[in-house]
Design an enzyme around this catalytic site. Sequence first.
Site, PDB file in Angstrom:
ATOM      1  N   ARG A  73      -1.058  -1.843 -18.924  1.00  0.00           N
ATOM      2  CA  ARG A  73      -2.337  -1.115 -18.943  1.00  0.00           C
ATOM      3  C   ARG A  73      -2.313  -0.062 -17.847  1.00  0.00           C
ATOM      4  NH1 ARG A  73      -5.143  -3.821 -22.293  1.00  0.00           N
ATOM      5  NH2 ARG A  73      -6.794  -2.309 -22.097  1.00  0.00           N
ATOM      6  N   THR A 107      -3.271   6.842 -22.098  1.00  0.00           N
ATOM      7  CA  THR A 107      -3.067   5.498 -21.571  1.00  0.00           C
ATOM      8  C   THR A 107      -1.591   5.177 -21.775  1.00  0.00           C
ATOM      9  OG1 THR A 107      -3.646   4.583 -23.719  1.00  0.00           O
ATOM     10  CG2 THR A 107      -5.397   4.642 -22.065  1.00  0.00           C
ATOM     11  N   GLU A 150      -0.577   4.744  -0.518  1.00  0.00           N
ATOM     12  CA  GLU A 150      -1.416   5.920  -0.788  1.00  0.00           C
ATOM     13  C   GLU A 150      -0.607   7.182  -0.537  1.00  0.00           C
ATOM     14  OE1 GLU A 150      -4.761   4.952   1.624  1.00  0.00           O
ATOM     15  OE2 GLU A 150      -5.810   3.962  -0.019  1.00  0.00           O
ATOM     16  N   ASP A 163      -6.395  14.254 -24.991  1.00  0.00           N
ATOM     17  CA  ASP A 163      -6.323  12.845 -24.621  1.00  0.00           C
ATOM     18  C   ASP A 163      -5.582  12.161 -25.774  1.00  0.00           C
ATOM     19  OD1 ASP A 163      -6.704  10.157 -24.257  1.00  0.00           O
ATOM     20  OD2 ASP A 163      -8.813  10.322 -23.689  1.00  0.00           O
ATOM     21  N   LYS A 220      -1.015   1.529 -25.257  1.00  0.00           N
ATOM     22  CA  LYS A 220      -1.300   1.467 -26.701  1.00  0.00           C
ATOM     23  C   LYS A 220       0.026   1.666 -27.441  1.00  0.00           C
ATOM     24  CE  LYS A 220      -6.121   2.878 -26.192  1.00  0.00           C
ATOM     25  NZ  LYS A 220      -6.388   3.597 -24.946  1.00  0.00           N
ATOM     26  N   TYR A 259       0.853  -1.200   0.000  1.00  0.00           N
ATOM     27  CA  TYR A 259       0.000   0.000   0.000  1.00  0.00           C
ATOM     28  C   TYR A 259       0.881   1.239   0.000  1.00  0.00           C
ATOM     29  CZ  TYR A 259      -4.986  -0.659   0.102  1.00  0.00           C
ATOM     30  OH  TYR A 259      -6.273  -0.880  -0.274  1.00  0.00           O
TER      31      TYR A 259
HETATM   32  N1  DSN Z   1     -10.972   1.009 -25.624  1.00  0.00           N
HETATM   33  C1  DSN Z   1      -9.998   1.907 -26.177  1.00  0.00           C
HETATM   34  C2  DSN Z   1      -9.865   1.744 -27.640  1.00  0.00           C
HETATM   35  O1  DSN Z   1      -9.985   0.641 -28.102  1.00  0.00           O
HETATM   36  O2  DSN Z   1      -9.613   2.715 -28.345  1.00  0.00           O
HETATM   37  C3  DSN Z   1     -10.273   3.287 -25.831  1.00  0.00           C
HETATM   38  O3  DSN Z   1     -10.433   3.391 -24.472  1.00  0.00           O
END
Ligand code: DSN
Length: 426
Positions: free
Chosen positions: A228, A219, A49, A193, A222, A47
């Site tokens: 993730r 994110t 926090e 974003d 990707k 933990y």
């Molecule tokens: N689920 C993602 C995508 O496939 O683009 C976006 O959050």
Amino acid sequence: MQRDTVIFDLIDKELERQRKGIELIASENFTSLQVIQAMGTSLTNKYAEGYPGRRYYGGCEVIDQIEQLAIDRIKEVFNCEYANVQPHSGAQANAALMLAILQPGDKILGLDLSMGGHLTHGSPVNFSGKLYQPHFYTVKNDTGLIDYEMLEEKARAEKPKLIIAGASAYSRDIDYPRIRKVADEIGAFVMCDMAHPAGLIAKGLLSSPFDHCHFVTSTTHKTLRGPRGGIILMKKDFENPFGLKDLKGNTRMMSNLLDMAVFPGTQGGPLEHVIAAKAVAFGELLTDEYTTYITQVQKNAQAMAKAFVAKDYNIISGGTDNHLMLIDLRNKNISGKKAQETLDKAHITLNKNAVPYDDKSPFVTSGIRVGVPAVTTRGMKEEHMQTIVDLIDKVLMNVDDEAVINSVKEEVFTFMAQFPLYPELP
Ligand code: DSN
């Protein structure tokens, strides 16, 4: 304790699926083995926090070093002043950001989900559309490009507190200075974003949002090829414009408001095993090897788009600047759903996707979204994109012919055997 063979057998099966198939989901990628290894560690037990040097629990001296390295590395990647690496996902990053700068009922302006936007940019089924008052801009029907005139008109008419740039199914670069200009005119914040194209932005292959947007979220799994998760970044920190002060009466900086919005605002204990994996991936982003990889992603996407166009597939906007493309299948008389399901049988994985001005429901759709980050990680080059398009076309031209679909499946397995995935793993 007895080994859970049920779950571990399923994990093995999933790895086998990933190894054998062609992965074209634009938001997926294959991390390095060391990213996976960092996640499966004792760090999940801790933990922590709070933030490095200011935690609510003891025993954080090692965790602090790991999280600080993740922060320092991602700041170096994007040459920015502030980073929060704790968001569990992109959606969590966006939720925290909105909590930090908006009040319930405030207006926001984002790209419509059905035009390539994202759930967290104001969709009525998401917190962003329930807590705040969403307004949307679209892409133009004839060009498939963002309708900046509409964005400006809506911004002037509605005066949102926040304008959101960024998309999850848009293949072109974004004009951030233009968005910032109208935001300044109406006194709005701008966030980008960049979850999808972040890797291309990191290496200067697309315009950078950092000089033009107050906030940037992403994110990490990707094009950034990490575990993730999510991040929030700011090129420059600034005094919060809401007059909020700390206990000593000093005006709080935005960084402070953002940190508080992540924890305790929207999350509890950070996932330090994931943060360690983020740190590993962020270190990889700083290497020449990653630059070569992401440059190849862009080349592969362009090669793939060209191959689709040559077979009379209708790519929205006519091509791609980034790692993905959106294909309107209406001239081929196949729905997105049917295409996805049939390609799945041949172990070619992608997702159905609404196309702009779609006449079919989001569960059926008229299109598919195709992305190349994962196949590029497998080692593919431009010439392999032609093979993939040929295989997809063969399936889509024979959606009711099981024999053809099966033969493509065998071709897929043979083709993918050239591109090993995690050869170190059993
Ligand atoms: N689920 C993602 C995508 O496939 O683009 C976006 O959050």
